[in-house]
Design an enzyme around this catalytic site. Structure first.
Site, mmCIF file in Angstrom:
data_model
loop_
_atom_site.group_PDB
_atom_site.id
_atom_site.type_symbol
_atom_site.label_atom_id
_atom_site.label_comp_id
_atom_site.label_asym_id
_atom_site.label_seq_id
_atom_site.Cartn_x
_atom_site.Cartn_y
_atom_site.Cartn_z
ATOM 1 N N HIS A 1 0.812 -1.209 0.000
ATOM 2 C CA HIS A 1 0.000 0.000 0.000
ATOM 3 C C HIS A 1 0.854 1.271 0.000
ATOM 4 O O HIS A 1 0.329 2.368 -0.158
ATOM 5 C CB HIS A 1 -0.966 0.012 1.187
ATOM 6 C CG HIS A 1 -0.333 0.201 2.527
ATOM 7 N ND1 HIS A 1 -0.107 -0.830 3.413
ATOM 8 C CD2 HIS A 1 0.110 1.314 3.147
ATOM 9 C CE1 HIS A 1 0.449 -0.350 4.514
ATOM 10 N NE2 HIS A 1 0.581 0.952 4.373
ATOM 11 N N ASP B 1 -0.384 -7.483 0.823
ATOM 12 C CA ASP B 1 0.164 -6.151 1.086
ATOM 13 C C ASP B 1 1.679 -6.220 1.014
ATOM 14 O O ASP B 1 2.373 -6.149 2.019
ATOM 15 C CB ASP B 1 -0.289 -5.637 2.461
ATOM 16 C CG ASP B 1 -0.040 -4.138 2.626
ATOM 17 O OD1 ASP B 1 0.422 -3.503 1.653
ATOM 18 O OD2 ASP B 1 -0.308 -3.615 3.724
ATOM 19 N N GLY C 1 3.390 5.839 9.327
ATOM 20 C CA GLY C 1 4.799 5.979 8.978
ATOM 21 C C GLY C 1 5.586 4.721 9.234
ATOM 22 O O GLY C 1 6.666 4.524 8.691
ATOM 23 N N SER D 1 4.506 1.735 8.381
ATOM 24 C CA SER D 1 4.154 0.755 7.354
ATOM 25 C C SER D 1 5.373 0.298 6.571
ATOM 26 O O SER D 1 6.240 1.097 6.204
ATOM 27 C CB SER D 1 3.151 1.346 6.361
ATOM 28 O OG SER D 1 1.848 1.202 6.828
ATOM 29 N N SER E 1 1.887 -4.005 7.998
ATOM 30 C CA SER E 1 0.789 -3.702 7.083
ATOM 31 C C SER E 1 -0.128 -2.636 7.665
ATOM 32 O O SER E 1 -0.226 -1.534 7.129
ATOM 33 C CB SER E 1 -0.015 -4.972 6.780
ATOM 34 O OG SER E 1 -1.166 -4.669 6.011
#
Length: 396
Positions: free
Chosen positions: A241, A269, A348, A350, A365
């Site tokens: 993402h 993801d 942030g 991720s 994720s």
């Protein structure tokens, strides 16, 4: 989205890396605190050293002493190597495996009580359950397909997963009646499903050392997961993402870094970024206090194992793996195959690294909560990313 990815290191990049302060792990079962003893037949590649900073984080987040943390990491590694062999031996009678307690005692479930002797001979605790892991996984897969055809509302089913400890498929829902209707419509045996009322509403954690920040198209920020290579091309894996194929990245120092080669979200993801020649992927994850943790492999940790996360917003935090093979319904769509943890995260983080001992587990994720009040966070396991794109994990 909680985006935050760490770039591979530039050859001449002025990023200081603190030397690891390492302490040895004692042999298993040298004291009562280390019970049970070594898993029978476990390989000898048990980690022998743990960064002192990791021990400090496990003390803070898991309430463990340094000796308990060393024993736990060692036993978790042994459990992780023993579980695949036990699963093969039990075949369709395998009901799942998990570790519990401060010393990570391995429990193996089976639908055949007559197989208990084989399990205990391997050094694990045996329990009898009604459903095999294959049957539970198939039931969850049916729910996944039903959700792809007719997506349930977020209030009806925000998260669902196979819970080996309760031998059921758990659905977390703010509206149990709607969740029950979702199960009925899917055709899954209601006796295999447990609906848990929950207000949790996960969201992606948006915003090439693992855990370090990188920027996508000069705007969004994410975190690097793990350094990888494909042939002679170096790069890193991260959350899908965070960027689409073709998106460009800059590193924590805002210098040109690389390009997204492939990305998938929702559904899964994951993504990988190829870096340019000024960046050198390193087999490390940023740890607490400016330290680095070396990545030695990607052996999957069993349910119940300790796991730590590195991200560019909140740094280093630890918790435990609660479930594997979890489906989460984000507003952008459903993502399957995630692992659910008690580790906190914030926007942030991720794409950042999840690691258990020295073994890479996955990339951040999404989740709910924060690192002040606590929360639940999900990671995309790393091995499926490597397999999907033909990548090799960079190890040291």
């Amino acid at each position: 989205m909680l985006r935050s990815h760490r770039p591979a290191l530039t050859a001449g990049c002025a990023i200081a890396i603190a030397a690891l302060s390492l302490t040895a792990i004692p042999a298993l079962a040298t004291s009562a605190a280390a019970e049970p003893g070594p898993i029978a037949g476990a390989p000898t590649g048990v980690p022998t050293e743990v960064p002192a900073e990791m021990l400090d984080a496990m003390r803070r987040d898991l309430g463990l002493t340094a000796d308990e943390a060393r024993a736990r990491i060692s036993n978790e590694y042994r459990a992780g190597t023993a579980t695949p062999a036990l699963r093969r031996s039990l075949g369709t009678a395998f009901g799942g495996a998990w570790v519990t307690g401060k010393t990570a005692e391995l429990t193996v479930a089976t639908t055949d009580q007559g197989r208990h002797g084989m399990i205990t001979a391997a050094g694990a605790k045996a329990v009898t359950v009604s459903h095999s892991l294959d049957d539970l996984t198939a039931a969850k897969g049916t729910l996944d397909r039903a959700a792809e055809q007719h997506a349930p509302s977020a209030s009806a089913a925000a998260v669902w997963y196979v819970d080996v400890k309760s031998n059921s498929v758990v659905i977390q829902s703010a509206d149990p009646d709607q969740a029950s209707a979702f199960v009925t419509a899917s055709g899954v045996d209601r006796g295999m499903v447990r609906i848990v009322e929950s207000a949790e509403q996960p969201k992606p954690l948006d915003d090439v050392r693992g855990g370090e920040a990188y920027y996508i198209n000069g705007t969004a920020r994410c975190s690097i997961g793990f350094s990888v290579s494909k042939g002679s091309q170096g790069g890193f894996v991260t959350a899908g993402h965070c960027g689409e194929a073709g998106a460009t990245t800059t590193g924590v120092n805002k210098a040109a870094q690389g390009t997204f080669q492939a990305s998938r979200f929702p559904g899964n993801d994951y993504a990988w970024v190829a870096v340019n020649s000024t960046w050198t992927p390193k087999p490390v994850v940023l740890g607490p206090g400016g330290s680095v943790v070396t990545v030695a492999g990607s052996q999957e940790a069993p349910v119940g194992s300790s796991v730590c996360r590195s991200g560019s917003t909140t740094g280093w935090h630890c918790g435990t793996v609660e479930q594997l093979d979890t489906s989460v319904r984000y507003s952008e769509g459903m993502v399957s195959g995630l692992s659910r943890t008690t580790v906190c995260a914030e926007p942030g983080d991720s794409g950042g690294s999840y690691i258990s001992g020295s073994q890479a587990q996955g990339v951040t994720s999404g989740g709910s909560g924060d690192c002040t009040a606590g929360g639940t966070t999900y990671f995309q396991p790393v091995n499926p990313i490597l397999e999907a794109y033909g990548l090799t994990l960079t190890t040291g």
